[in-house]
Design a protein around this motif. Structure first.
Motif, PDB file in Angstrom:
ATOM      1  N   LEU A 126      35.627  37.406  32.951  1.00 51.38           N
ATOM      2  CA  LEU A 126      35.680  37.901  34.325  1.00 51.38           C
ATOM      3  C   LEU A 126      37.055  38.494  34.589  1.00 51.38           C
ATOM      4  O   LEU A 126      38.069  37.996  34.070  1.00 51.38           O
ATOM      5  N   SER A 127      37.082  39.523  35.419  1.00 52.01           N
ATOM      6  CA  SER A 127      38.332  40.138  35.806  1.00 52.01           C
ATOM      7  C   SER A 127      38.405  40.266  37.315  1.00 52.01           C
ATOM      8  O   SER A 127      37.380  40.445  37.976  1.00 52.01           O
ATOM      9  N   CYS A 128      39.610  40.150  37.848  1.00 50.52           N
ATOM     10  CA  CYS A 128      39.837  40.273  39.285  1.00 50.52           C
ATOM     11  C   CYS A 128      40.979  41.266  39.484  1.00 50.52           C
ATOM     12  O   CYS A 128      42.106  41.009  39.035  1.00 50.52           O
ATOM     13  N   ALA A 129      40.680  42.374  40.144  1.00 50.23           N
ATOM     14  CA  ALA A 129      41.696  43.378  40.454  1.00 50.23           C
ATOM     15  C   ALA A 129      42.233  43.116  41.852  1.00 50.23           C
ATOM     16  O   ALA A 129      41.462  43.090  42.823  1.00 50.23           O
ATOM     17  N   ALA A 130      43.541  42.897  41.942  1.00 46.63           N
ATOM     18  CA  ALA A 130      44.177  42.553  43.207  1.00 46.63           C
ATOM     19  C   ALA A 130      45.005  43.725  43.714  1.00 46.63           C
ATOM     20  O   ALA A 130      45.732  44.356  42.942  1.00 46.63           O
ATOM     21  N   SER A 131      44.934  43.984  44.999  1.00 46.46           N
ATOM     22  CA  SER A 131      45.705  45.082  45.589  1.00 46.46           C
ATOM     23  C   SER A 131      46.050  44.759  47.032  1.00 46.46           C
ATOM     24  O   SER A 131      45.479  43.850  47.639  1.00 46.46           O
ATOM     25  N   GLY A 132      47.009  45.502  47.589  1.00 47.03           N
ATOM     26  CA  GLY A 132      47.334  45.382  49.000  1.00 47.03           C
ATOM     27  C   GLY A 132      48.612  44.640  49.319  1.00 47.03           C
ATOM     28  O   GLY A 132      49.056  44.639  50.464  1.00 47.03           O
ATOM     29  N   ARG A 133      49.211  43.975  48.311  1.00 50.05           N
ATOM     30  CA  ARG A 133      50.489  43.290  48.536  1.00 50.05           C
ATOM     31  C   ARG A 133      51.060  42.899  47.191  1.00 50.05           C
ATOM     32  O   ARG A 133      50.393  43.003  46.169  1.00 50.05           O
ATOM     33  N   THR A 134      52.276  42.424  47.203  1.00 50.55           N
ATOM     34  CA  THR A 134      52.847  41.839  45.995  1.00 50.55           C
ATOM     35  C   THR A 134      52.463  40.370  45.958  1.00 50.55           C
ATOM     36  O   THR A 134      52.336  39.721  47.002  1.00 50.55           O
ATOM     37  N   PHE A 135      52.245  39.858  44.773  1.00 47.05           N
ATOM     38  CA  PHE A 135      51.714  38.510  44.631  1.00 47.05           C
ATOM     39  C   PHE A 135      52.714  37.513  44.060  1.00 47.05           C
ATOM     40  O   PHE A 135      52.329  36.445  43.590  1.00 47.05           O
ATOM     41  N   SER A 136      53.993  37.874  44.092  1.00 50.99           N
ATOM     42  CA  SER A 136      54.986  36.892  43.675  1.00 50.99           C
ATOM     43  C   SER A 136      54.897  35.686  44.601  1.00 50.99           C
ATOM     44  O   SER A 136      54.578  35.814  45.783  1.00 50.99           O
ATOM     45  N   ASN A 137      55.150  34.498  44.059  1.00 53.46           N
ATOM     46  CA  ASN A 137      55.021  33.237  44.788  1.00 53.46           C
ATOM     47  C   ASN A 137      53.573  32.910  45.165  1.00 53.46           C
ATOM     48  O   ASN A 137      53.333  32.016  45.971  1.00 53.46           O
ATOM     49  N   TYR A 138      52.647  33.633  44.614  1.00 45.42           N
ATOM     50  CA  TYR A 138      51.243  33.369  44.872  1.00 45.42           C
ATOM     51  C   TYR A 138      50.619  32.610  43.691  1.00 45.42           C
ATOM     52  O   TYR A 138      51.109  32.659  42.577  1.00 45.42           O
ATOM     53  N   ALA A 139      49.531  31.947  44.006  1.00 44.91           N
ATOM     54  CA  ALA A 139      48.619  31.444  42.985  1.00 44.91           C
ATOM     55  C   ALA A 139      47.330  32.243  43.082  1.00 44.91           C
ATOM     56  O   ALA A 139      46.903  32.619  44.174  1.00 44.91           O
ATOM     57  N   MET A 140      46.758  32.520  41.949  1.00 43.75           N
ATOM     58  CA  MET A 140      45.463  33.191  41.899  1.00 43.75           C
ATOM     59  C   MET A 140      44.479  32.210  41.280  1.00 43.75           C
ATOM     60  O   MET A 140      44.773  31.589  40.256  1.00 43.75           O
ATOM     61  N   GLY A 141      43.339  32.066  41.916  1.00 39.54           N
ATOM     62  CA  GLY A 141      42.397  31.066  41.456  1.00 39.54           C
ATOM     63  C   GLY A 141      41.004  31.626  41.261  1.00 39.54           C
ATOM     64  O   GLY A 141      40.671  32.703  41.744  1.00 39.54           O
ATOM     65  N   TRP A 142      40.224  30.875  40.500  1.00 39.68           N
ATOM     66  CA  TRP A 142      38.797  31.129  40.365  1.00 39.68           C
ATOM     67  C   TRP A 142      38.051  29.897  40.867  1.00 39.68           C
ATOM     68  O   TRP A 142      38.391  28.773  40.491  1.00 39.68           O
ATOM     69  N   PHE A 143      37.071  30.144  41.693  1.00 34.98           N
ATOM     70  CA  PHE A 143      36.174  29.108  42.190  1.00 34.98           C
ATOM     71  C   PHE A 143      34.748  29.535  41.861  1.00 34.98           C
ATOM     72  O   PHE A 143      34.489  30.699  41.565  1.00 34.98           O
ATOM     73  N   ARG A 144      33.832  28.597  41.917  1.00 35.90           N
ATOM     74  CA  ARG A 144      32.430  28.943  41.685  1.00 35.90           C
ATOM     75  C   ARG A 144      31.531  28.145  42.600  1.00 35.90           C
ATOM     76  O   ARG A 144      31.887  27.044  43.048  1.00 35.90           O
ATOM     77  N   GLN A 145      30.363  28.727  42.873  1.00 38.69           N
ATOM     78  CA  GLN A 145      29.392  28.057  43.724  1.00 38.69           C
ATOM     79  C   GLN A 145      28.006  28.233  43.127  1.00 38.69           C
ATOM     80  O   GLN A 145      27.506  29.352  43.009  1.00 38.69           O
ATOM     81  N   ALA A 146      27.413  27.121  42.749  1.00 39.27           N
ATOM     82  CA  ALA A 146      26.054  27.108  42.217  1.00 39.27           C
ATOM     83  C   ALA A 146      25.061  26.936  43.368  1.00 39.27           C
ATOM     84  O   ALA A 146      25.430  26.415  44.428  1.00 39.27           O
ATOM     85  N   PRO A 147      23.820  27.358  43.186  1.00 41.52           N
ATOM     86  CA  PRO A 147      22.826  27.222  44.250  1.00 41.52           C
ATOM     87  C   PRO A 147      22.706  25.784  44.729  1.00 41.52           C
ATOM     88  O   PRO A 147      22.568  24.853  43.922  1.00 41.52           O
TER      89      PRO A 147
END
Length: 124
Positions: free
Chosen positions: A20-41
């Protein structure tokens, strides 16, 4: 305006792999965490993995440790989730999320920005 756009979901047999890939835009992400979550039915959304943008330190849910790998490409502003040895119980909609790094970075409340989700289906 921050945008997170996931791609790479699909249908795979048990034991297979997806990236999976996530393209991020709109700000700088220093000091950020990027996460993946999931939701099953019929289930609540759950934490999968996270990465601190600056340091690259990673965090994983016990259920995916050793099978999934999160990484980021600073130059391209993308975050990836490599998923190996997939199991039917990994079937879910996977969401990319971004938020300032904190002690809540393994929790949904730690994230301000969310992607639209991408479906991952693992057949047995």
């Amino acid at each position: 305006q921050v945008q997170l756009v996931e791609s790479g979901g699909g249908l795979v047999q048990a034991g297979g792999s997806l990236r999976l890939s996530c393209a991020a835009s709109g700000r700088t992400f220093s000091n950020y965490a990027m996460g993946w979550f999931r939701q099953a039915p019929g289930k609540e959304r759950e934490f999968v993995a996270a990465i601190r943008w600056n340091s690259g330190i990673t965090y994983y849910a016990d259920s995916v440790k050793g099978r999934f790998t999160i990484s980021r490409d600073n130059a391209k502003n993308t975050v990836a989730l490599q998923m190996n040895s997939l199991k039917p119980e990994d079937t879910a909609v996977y969401y990319c999320a971004g938020g300032r790094y904190s002690s809540s970075s393994t929790l949904q409340r730690g994230y301000d920005y969310w992607g639209q989700g991408t479906q991952v289906t693992v057949s047995s």
